[in-house]
Design an enzyme around this catalytic site. Structure first.
Site, mmCIF file in Angstrom:
data_model
loop_
_atom_site.group_PDB
_atom_site.id
_atom_site.type_symbol
_atom_site.label_atom_id
_atom_site.label_comp_id
_atom_site.label_asym_id
_atom_site.label_seq_id
_atom_site.Cartn_x
_atom_site.Cartn_y
_atom_site.Cartn_z
ATOM 1 N N THR A 158 2.782 -2.226 -4.024
ATOM 2 C CA THR A 158 2.321 -2.232 -5.411
ATOM 3 C C THR A 158 0.813 -2.423 -5.514
ATOM 4 O OG1 THR A 158 3.087 -4.503 -5.417
ATOM 5 C CG2 THR A 158 4.416 -2.908 -6.599
ATOM 6 N N GLU A 184 29.622 16.292 -8.276
ATOM 7 C CA GLU A 184 28.350 16.165 -9.004
ATOM 8 C C GLU A 184 28.519 16.598 -10.453
ATOM 9 O OE1 GLU A 184 26.036 14.525 -7.800
ATOM 10 O OE2 GLU A 184 26.662 14.505 -5.706
HETATM 11 N N1 LIG Z 1 -2.030 0.230 -8.073
HETATM 12 C C1 LIG Z 1 -2.291 1.199 -7.209
HETATM 13 N N2 LIG Z 1 -3.216 2.138 -7.487
HETATM 14 C C2 LIG Z 1 -3.472 3.105 -6.599
HETATM 15 N N3 LIG Z 1 -2.881 3.232 -5.410
HETATM 16 C C3 LIG Z 1 -1.952 2.335 -5.073
HETATM 17 C C4 LIG Z 1 -1.619 1.268 -5.954
HETATM 18 N N4 LIG Z 1 -0.688 0.526 -5.363
HETATM 19 C C5 LIG Z 1 -0.451 1.068 -4.169
HETATM 20 N N5 LIG Z 1 -1.196 2.161 -3.975
HETATM 21 C C6 LIG Z 1 -1.159 3.021 -2.781
HETATM 22 O O1 LIG Z 1 -0.220 2.472 -1.889
HETATM 23 C C7 LIG Z 1 -0.830 2.074 -0.668
HETATM 24 C C8 LIG Z 1 -0.266 0.757 -0.188
HETATM 25 O O2 LIG Z 1 -0.627 -0.273 -1.062
HETATM 26 P P1 LIG Z 1 -0.917 -1.743 -0.556
HETATM 27 O O3 LIG Z 1 -1.272 -1.741 0.863
HETATM 28 O O4 LIG Z 1 -1.882 -2.356 -1.475
HETATM 29 O O5 LIG Z 1 0.498 -2.383 -0.755
HETATM 30 P P2 LIG Z 1 0.859 -3.926 -0.760
HETATM 31 O O6 LIG Z 1 1.145 -4.313 -2.155
HETATM 32 O O7 LIG Z 1 -0.180 -4.686 -0.049
HETATM 33 O O8 LIG Z 1 2.211 -3.878 0.033
HETATM 34 P P3 LIG Z 1 2.779 -4.958 1.082
HETATM 35 O O9 LIG Z 1 3.362 -6.039 0.257
HETATM 36 O O10 LIG Z 1 3.818 -4.181 1.785
HETATM 37 O O11 LIG Z 1 1.633 -5.385 1.928
HETATM 38 C C9 LIG Z 1 -2.296 2.012 -0.964
HETATM 39 O O12 LIG Z 1 -3.031 2.334 0.156
HETATM 40 C C10 LIG Z 1 -2.483 3.031 -2.072
HETATM 41 O O13 LIG Z 1 -2.665 4.311 -1.543
#
Ligand SMILES: Nc1ncnc2c1ncn2[C@@H]1O[C@H](COP(=O)(O)OP(=O)(O)OP(=O)(O)O)[C@@H](O)[C@H]1O
Ligand SMILES: [Mg+2]
Length: 706
Positions: free
Chosen positions: A258, A481
């Site tokens: 997220t 389906e």
């Molecule tokens: N709010 C957002 N806006 C734009 N891109 C996003 C966003 N959230 C996620 N992404 C895309 O998803 C990818 C993974 O997000 P991220 O690494 O921040 O996840 P995370 O929340 O840290 O997940 P985890 O809990 O698994 O570590 C990012 O590199 C980006 O490309």
């Protein structure tokens, strides 16, 4: 003799060293290791390079040893006969030195011989030498007073070096292993011996981060919170004037993908404060005491750089609740956590260090960590809503080469409406898959169809064109389906249908895709309708073929889950009453039910009844609409994919109103786009007040575009 042997060995060692320096260093530094070499070729002595210094010291040492052996006065070897006639007889011998009982050095009187100061010869043993010397003296008739003095001495000729070689090699090897091996590597690439284990592995982020705040969308609230933290550090006065204290930290929590890590990266990339990042798991090492030491070191580093932001990703690795059994690394983890607690709010209060943390599981974190004063704020980043998804799509569509006929904004909105429940990572994946699909078929640009295929692929998995179904199987799948589709069409609370397909994908043989409403509260009726819709497939098989197959397993599982949740969690059964118990999560072991056997029986009975009712209702519905199911089933067999337009054509308009476009969904929510405005106090969050006004205006420009 010995010297020549040594000479050779040293040449060999030198050659080996050069060889190692050439290949070994080159590999380690990945090309950069040759840096000093090219610099040296230009005539510059790169003393600042560690490798070069090592090399220089080694070369200097080996050369001096070689020089010593080469140029020291080793004298000339002579024979016994020569000694007697040429030296002894002529009386030029000053004294005789028996060295190591091996050879005799003949020291000559000054000016006695032009070639060298002394000569030498080997002897078999000291006894024979003495006897021969005695005999020679007699023969030459030398008076005892004229005879040369004989001295016995022991001298080292360098052979001790040879005997030390194995020890030195062993020692050197051990040192090498310690530095390069797992122990030394504990400090993340930095050169460090076993004594730097306690050094923090935290990294200071520099200007090499390309992620900016405009790349993060769909989590505006979280973004504002983070901006505020930067503002705290930049302009503490704004808050202190009103008597407010600056919060110590915040936990970013939420499902995977997220944008937690992304948000932190953007902060590092854009905030004008030092940003230190570390991973929770880096504190855990197999050695006792390393974790707490690293925490201490990390905070020391943060305090040195204050005001700054410290980001600990996946903090659940160290922040787990204490007291969960004391085995294995548990107590080490607890010690690490304790150190973290102390550092965040102890006597050595870290002024002006804001700690951010990211985790998927805030529920397992220790309550002491989450209390105000440590992580004052908990920022939940959930899956984005429809507006958020549209913004995220806009971000990820930016680098993609779209068909010229496509409008980016309109496409983003359409896609946002078609992807409920998707997280940021899913959306990034959809955009990427679309581009990959387009590239696979050598299209010059990405069009709407590719995006549709990408969504299908992300939801259902890879299309399996090669999987051949038997005609009867295919028919079963088609009617199954069709059953889902018909039931969904004629039940008020079912989700609007998007597409039905009987092309095998991933694990499934066919699927019907719906558009779940963006809804956070469900009524009992709505849940009941959904159960009926899920049973539609099984019932259709029953009605048309009078036999049932294994194809409905997934549906039945969902029905069961929903039914149990309604009775046990949501208090929707009259007989069980207004109680709520936790259902065991997947993979969890249940040792003891929180209710009595009688209640358990009652629950089971209620669930059975509920499912039974849903089944009866579905059966009735399918029987009523039998021809329609037949029609849809046949059309599916023909075309394999039906979308909403086909359904409208076959069944006529749906008897209930439904929302399906972006505009429908966002109607009544105030605006069509995500609200990205910043509160008054954060307008120039990245600037210190009183900075030049032109700098200010440039950030304001940036703000309006983000
Ligand atoms: N709010 C957002 N806006 C734009 N891109 C996003 C966003 N959230 C996620 N992404 C895309 O998803 C990818 C993974 O997000 P991220 O690494 O921040 O996840 P995370 O929340 O840290 O997940 P985890 O809990 O698994 O570590 C990012 O590199 C980006 O490309
Ligand atoms: Mg992450």
């Amino acid at each position: 003799m010995m010297q020549y042997q040594i000479h050779n060995i040293f040449l060999f060692v030198l050659w080996k060293l050069l060889d190692v320096a050439d290949t070994g260093l080159g590999i380690k530094e990945g090309g950069g290791g040759k840096d000093w070499w090219s610099r040296m070729q230009k005539g510059d002595f790169p003393w600042d390079q560690k490798d070069f210094r090592y090399m220089a010291v080694t070369v200097a040492g080996v050369t001096s040893i070689l020089l010593y052996f080469n140029f020291r006065d080793t004298g000339r070897e002579i024979t016994w006969k020569e000694f007697v006639h040429r030296y002894l007889a002529r009386g030029v011998v000053d004294r005789l030195e028996v060295v190591n009982k091996q050879y005799v050095r003949v020291i000559l009187v000054p000016g006695g011989d032009a070639d060298s100061r002394y000569v030498w010869f080997n002897i078999g043993s000291v006894d024979t030498f003495e006897r021969n010397l005695e005999a020679a003296h007699m023969e030459l008739g030398l008076e005892p007073s004229n005879r040369a003095a004989v001295i016995y001495s022991t001298e080292s000729d360098g052979s001790f070096l040879l005997s030390a070689v194995p020890t030195l090699l062993l020692f050197g090897f051990m040192l090498f292993v310690l530095r390069r091996g797992p122990l030394g590597r504990g400090s993340g690439g930095r050169m460090g011996g076993p004594f730097s284990m306690g050094e923090s592995t935290a990294k200071m982020m520099k200007d090499n981060i390309s992620v900016k705040f405009k790349d993060v969308a769909g989590c505006e609230e979280a973004k504002v919170e983070i901006l505020e933290f930067v503002n705290f550090l930049k302009n503490p006065q704004q808050y202190q004037d009103l008597g407010a204290k600056i919060p110590k930290g915040a936990v970013l929590s939420g499902p995977p993908g997220t944008g937690k890590t992304l948000l932190a990266k953007a902060t590092a990339g854009e905030a004008n404060v030092p940003f230190i990042t570390v991973n929770g798991s880096e504190f855990l090492e197999m050695f006792v005491g390393v974790g707490p030491a690293r925490v201490r070191d990390m905070f020391a580093m943060a305090r040195k750089n204050a005001p700054c932001i410290l980001f600990i990703d996946e903090i659940d690795a160290v922040g787990r609740k204490r007291g969960g059994g004391n085995f294995g690394g548990q107590s080490e983890q607890e010690n690490t956590l304790n150190q973290l607690l102390v550092e965040m709010d102890g006597f050595n209060t870290a002024t002006n260090v804001v700690v951010l943390a990211g985790t998927n599981r805030p529920d397992v974190l220790d309550p002491a960590l989450m209390r105000p004063g440590r992580f004052d704020r908990q920022i939940y980043i959930g899956p984005p809503d429809i507006k958020g998804r549209a913004s995220i799509f806009k971000v990820h569509l930016r680098p993609i080469k779209l068909d010229p006929g496509l409008d980016k904004d309109a496409l983003a909105r359409k896609m946002a409406a078609a992807t409920p429940g998707f997280t940021g990572a899913d959306i990034a994946n959809v955009c990427n898959e679309a581009a990959l699909i387009a590239a696979r078929h050598l299209n010059p640009s990405v069009n709407a169809k590719h995006f549709e295929q990408a969504i299908d692929r992300v939801i259902g998995g890879l299309e399996r064109k090669t999987q051949v179904l038997q005609p009867t199987e295919k028919k079963t799948v088609a009617y199954h389906e069709a059953g889902h589709a018909i039931v969904g069409w004629f039940l008020q609370h079912a989700d609007p249908l998007l597409k039905v397909s009987i092309i095998p994908r991933g694990k499934g043989l066919g699927y019907a895709q719906y558009l779940p409403r963006e809804q956070y509260l469900y009524s009992k009726e709505q849940l009941f309708d959904r159960m009926c819709m899920m049973l539609g497939g099984r019932v259709a098989e029953q009605v048309f073929f009078s036999r049932i197959t294994t194809g409905a397993q997934d549906d039945l599982k969902k029905v069961t889950q929903s039914a149990y949740a309604q009775v046990v969690q949501f208090g929707m059964s009259e007989k069980v009453g207004q109680v709520s118990f936790d259902l065991p999560r997947q993979g969890e072991m249940v040792l003891e039910k929180p209710y009595s056997e009688a209640t358990a029986e009652l629950i089971d009975k209620e669930v059975r009844e509920l499912v039974e009712r849903a089944y009866d209702r579905t059966l009735q519905l399918i029987k009523d609409k039998k021809e329609l199911v037949e029609k849809v089933g046949q059309r599916l067999l023909e075309r394999e994919i039906l979308d909403k337009a086909d359904m409208l054509e076959l069944l006529g308009p749906r008897p209930f109103q439904e929302k399906s476009t972006y505009e429908d969904f966002v109607e009544g929510t105030g605006s069509f786009e995500e609200d990205t405005s910043l509160p008054e106090g954060l307008r120039d969050w990245n600037q210190e007040r009183g900075a030049e006004s032109e700098e200010k205006s440039s950030t304001q420009d940036k703000q309006t575009t983000t």
